[in-house]
Design an enzyme around this catalytic site. Structure first.
Site: not given
Ligand code: GLN
Length: 237
Positions: A95, A193
């Site tokens: 990310c 994630h």
């Protein structure tokens, strides 16, 4: 005391980039290496400290916009990560960490901020926050099962010719262009994630195998059952 031959896992900037349990990626790597009798040493590198060059697998996680900008500045100034990758280290960047690896990314007002140029990608603020489950089919060249995880980001990422998409998005947004993540050499970037390696043990094994070669198979029946339950629930929703 770990021996000189221990597999060195380097967790970059826990003080800046450590959202959504991404640090769990280090635990999964340790666990899967140790279950095969491979000794590990995990080094937590705070942002005031130099990044060691002699690690085997480098991990960096997600974060908010300000710490992301600070992390990019410090990594660029430090140069240790560049040298480690040039020496053949493997890396998983998640990310905010993924966006930092490119040439540019969107800051807190959407302004372009310089990345560190380890991957041929550029990111910018997208039209809306991407939040939710991600499912993606991995590039056949990597031979991995379907990826699952969750995403929470404003940024969209454009891939240049120097990288390949990691996977094709089946559910969720990922890069914002129908693909999720990218890879080049032994560097992987992703919006996943979960932590990504807990949700996708095969991805952990790919990173390990890049450093230690062929790996003995592990009995993952329990994890695989959980993965399948989650996948079918997400795909049915
Ligand atoms: N700040 C970045 C974005 O919103 C990364 C967010 C994150 O790491 N979860 O795109």
């Amino acid at each position: 005391m770990p021996s000189d031959s221990a597999l060195r896992i380097v967790w970059i900037y826990p003080d800046l980039l450590s959202t959504y349990g991404d640090q769990g990626n280090a635990l999964v790597l340790e666990h899967r290496a140790q279950r095969r009798g491979i000794e590990t040493e995990t080094i937590h590198v705070r942002s005031a400290d130099p990044v060691p060059e002699t690690g085997d697998v480098y991990l960096i996680g997600g974060g908010e916009d300000r710490p992301q900008i600070l992390a990019a500045e410090r990594l660029r100034r430090d140069g240790g990560l560049h040298r480690a990758i040039a020496r053949g280290a493997a890396m998983l960047a998640v990310c905010a960490g993924y966006q930092i690896m490119g040439s540019t990314f969107g800051g807190e007002e959407g302004q372009p901020v310089d990345g560190i140029g380890l991957l041929d990608i550029s990111s910018a603020r997208g039209p809306a926050r991407a939040v939710g489950e991600l499912v993606a089919e991995v590039d056949a060249a990597l031979g991995l099962p379907t990826l699952t995880g969750f995403e929470n980001h404003m940024g969209v990422t454009r891939l240049g010719p120097g990288v390949r998409p990691l996977s094709k998005t089946v559910k969720g947004v990922g890069n914002g262009d129908g693909f999720e993540g990218c890879y080049a050499g032994h560097v992987i970037g992703t919006y996943l994630h979960g932590p990504a390696l807990a949700r996708n043990p095969a991805l952990a094994d790919l990173l390990l195998s890049w450093r230690v070669g062929d790996l003995a198979p592990l009995d993952d029946t329990r994890y695989e059952q959980l993965r399948q339950e989650r996948l079918s629930t997400v795909l049915a929703s």
